[in-house]
Design an enzyme around this catalytic site. Structure first.
Site, PDB file in Angstrom:
ATOM      1  CE1 TYR A 150     -36.752  15.299  30.061  1.00 47.38           C
ATOM      2  CE2 TYR A 150     -38.193  15.072  31.722  1.00 47.38           C
ATOM      3  CZ  TYR A 150     -37.517  15.834  30.821  1.00 47.38           C
ATOM      4  OH  TYR A 150     -37.636  17.240  30.589  1.00 47.38           O
ATOM      5  CG  ASP A 245     -35.305  11.209  38.795  1.00 46.99           C
ATOM      6  OD1 ASP A 245     -36.531  11.536  39.629  1.00 46.99           O
ATOM      7  OD2 ASP A 245     -35.167  11.759  37.716  1.00 46.99           O
ATOM      8  CE  LYS A 278     -43.583  13.878  35.754  1.00 49.58           C
ATOM      9  NZ  LYS A 278     -41.983  13.830  35.572  1.00 49.58           N
TER      10      LYS A 278
HETATM   11  C1  PLP Z   1     -40.886  14.367  34.970  1.00 44.22           C
HETATM   12  C2  PLP Z   1     -39.449  13.955  35.508  1.00 44.22           C
HETATM   13  C3  PLP Z   1     -38.421  14.711  35.685  1.00 44.22           C
HETATM   14  C4  PLP Z   1     -38.579  16.341  35.515  1.00 44.22           C
HETATM   15  O1  PLP Z   1     -39.607  16.854  36.254  1.00 44.22           O
HETATM   16  P1  PLP Z   1     -40.055  18.562  35.791  1.00 44.22           P
HETATM   17  O2  PLP Z   1     -40.786  18.882  37.016  1.00 44.22           O
HETATM   18  O3  PLP Z   1     -40.979  18.173  34.598  1.00 44.22           O
HETATM   19  O4  PLP Z   1     -39.050  19.260  35.516  1.00 44.22           O
HETATM   20  C5  PLP Z   1     -37.381  14.356  36.332  1.00 44.22           C
HETATM   21  N1  PLP Z   1     -37.271  12.951  36.626  1.00 44.22           N
HETATM   22  C6  PLP Z   1     -38.233  12.150  36.194  1.00 44.22           C
HETATM   23  C7  PLP Z   1     -37.973  10.748  36.381  1.00 44.22           C
HETATM   24  C8  PLP Z   1     -39.561  12.611  35.666  1.00 44.22           C
HETATM   25  O5  PLP Z   1     -40.323  11.869  35.341  1.00 44.22           O
END
Ligand code: PLP
Length: 442
Positions: A150, A245, A278
């Site tokens: 994601y 990411d 996060k």
């Molecule tokens: C949560 C998440 C996102 C998206 O972040 P948001 O602040 O919810 O838009 C992108 N990449 C990873 C790996 C995530 O866990």
């Protein structure tokens, strides 16, 4: 506004004005069923719902609450910032301090992962911008991502993106133009041959590979040792970039994120671009893109890649982020690691005692449980499990006052505030939950 009397009342009232009653789908309890919690406050290891009931919280706002909820020093920093104005639409010294701090933290010996940092408000924006930079830098359009990873909800990144869409049983999303989806190649995770085949099939067209530093959005699924480095080397061999990411893993699995853990394990490699979210905002809307100077300076106003944000670098969010990261010392990570290990082990023991087929998947302090016998190596494996057992397990834990993530595809999050008392509460709830999982029927 009068306080609703029950979670069911709160949910019904929300559904009358908010689609599905939620502002992010997984909060609706779609895959576990039952009534979603309506939370009014949180402190340390606990959240409190509208009825006044307290739960030991293993969601931690999906990761950001590394120190526990409402840490007094973080709250104080935000209150102080709020008293000086909520937003200026101009640069602030705090943004520079945060960038300096993050660049310095993302270091192994004298090697740095990033040289410049730009702040945005969500992880979605961070990955979207990283991809725009990669396309701008290479003049290519195609992106490689992995099934079950994601990267936020932007059009090009929703294909096979794990928990949220898996929970709903959707392959991707309506509303994404086919022409945009066609620019994203989705490959099985941990599959080197698939990556090589993609570059062979699309010579000179792939701008970047993007990967979660460790998979954690289709259940926890660690990269096989050397896989990230392989992605970086392979991308470079074909004139493409590697975007790491770390939105979920950054500042959670360690001070220098998953990248830092790999460096400490002796793997030497440097990503082109890294995304954060996060924990970096300590619970406030804050995220970031970092990378090499030559790539990051392609961004406006220096370069031709446009990106902007009215509330980017918001002073309250920066205050929360800086306070959180400054407090995140070795002792905090030691506590989070130990608490995570204790809960993962206890959950395994409880399920084992009831003869429930399961696998605990781990990546640093991150873990999740899959209800299957064989290890999980990719997204197909993650989906091939008896998810109905989690539904029963989840509700038994909730009844006992422990709030787990409301989807089998999410990691369980511990914090530095999960003390012995909170952990004992979790341990005490596990045997009955394991029995519920054992007797669950599809
Ligand atoms: C949560 C998440 C996102 C998206 O972040 P948001 O602040 O919810 O838009 C992108 N990449 C990873 C790996 C995530 O866990």
């Amino acid at each position: 506004m009068t306080t609703p009397m029950s979670n069911a009342d709160a949910a019904a009232r929300a559904r009358a004005v908010i689609p599905g009653g939620v502002n992010s789908p997984v909060r609706a309890f779609g895959s576990v069923g039952g009534t979603p919690l309506s939370i009014v406050s949180a402190s340390g290891a606990h959240v409190t719902d509208v009825t006044g009931r307290q739960y030991v919280d293993l969601v931690a706002s999906w990761g950001p609450a590394l120190l526990g909820h409402a840490h007094p020093e973080v709250v104080k920093a935000v209150q102080h910032a709020a008293s000086r104005g909520l937003s200026f639409g101009a640069s602030t010294p705090g943004e520079t301090e945060l960038a300096e701090f993050v660049i310095d933290r993302l270091r192994h010996g004298d090697r740095r992962a990033i040289e410049r940092l730009r702040l945005v408000s969500t992880g979605t924006e961070a990955t979207m911008t990283a991809i725009r930079i990669a396309r701008g830098a290479t003049g290519r359009d195609v992106i490689v991502k992995f099934a079950g990873h994601y990267h936020g909800h932007s059009d090009g990144l929703l294909a096979e993106s794990g928990s949220g869409v898996a929970t709903l049983g959707l392959p991707g999303s309506a509303g994404v133009p086919a022409d945009i989806a066609a620019l994203t190649l989705v490959l099985p995770y941990n599959d080197r041959a698939a990556v090589e085949a993609a570059f062979a099939a699309h010579p000179g067209r792939i701008a970047a590979i993007i990967a979660e530093a460790s998979g954690a959005n289709a259940g926890v699924l660690a990269p096989e040792p050397g896989f990230n480095r392989f992605l970086s080397d392979t991308a470079h061999a074909h004139g493409a970039l590697f975007i790491l990411d770390e939105v979920l893993t950054g500042f959670r699995v360690g001070a220098a994120g998953w990248w830092g853990l790999e460096q400490a394990a002796g793997q030497e490699w440097t990503p082109d671009l890294v995304t954060f979210g996060k924990v970096i905002g300590g619970g406030m809307p804050l995220a970031a893109i970092g990378g090499r100077t030559d790539l990051m300076e392609l961004l406006a106003p220096l370069g031709p890649v446009y990106q902007a944000g009215t509330l980017s670098g918001n002073p309250l969010a920066v205050a929360a982020g800086l306070a959180t990261l400054r407090l995140a010392d070795a002792e905090v990570y030691r506590r989070v690691d130990a608490a995570s290990d204790a809960v993962a082990t206890a959950a395994h023991d409880a399920l084992e005692a009831e003869g429930v087929a399961h696998i605990v998947s781990r990546a640093g302090s991150l873990f999740s449980i899959a209800f299957r016998t064989d290890p999980v190596r990719d997204y197909d494996d993650a989906r091939a499990q008896e998810a109905f057992r989690y539904r029963a397990f989840f509700h038994a834990m909730l009844d006992a006052g422990v709030a787990l993530p409301p989807s089998v595809f999410e990691a369980w999050f511990l914090t530095a505030a999960h003390d012995d008392r909170a952990l004992e509460h979790v341990f005490a709830a596990l045997p009955a939950a394991a029995r519920a999982a054992a007797s669950a029927r599809p």
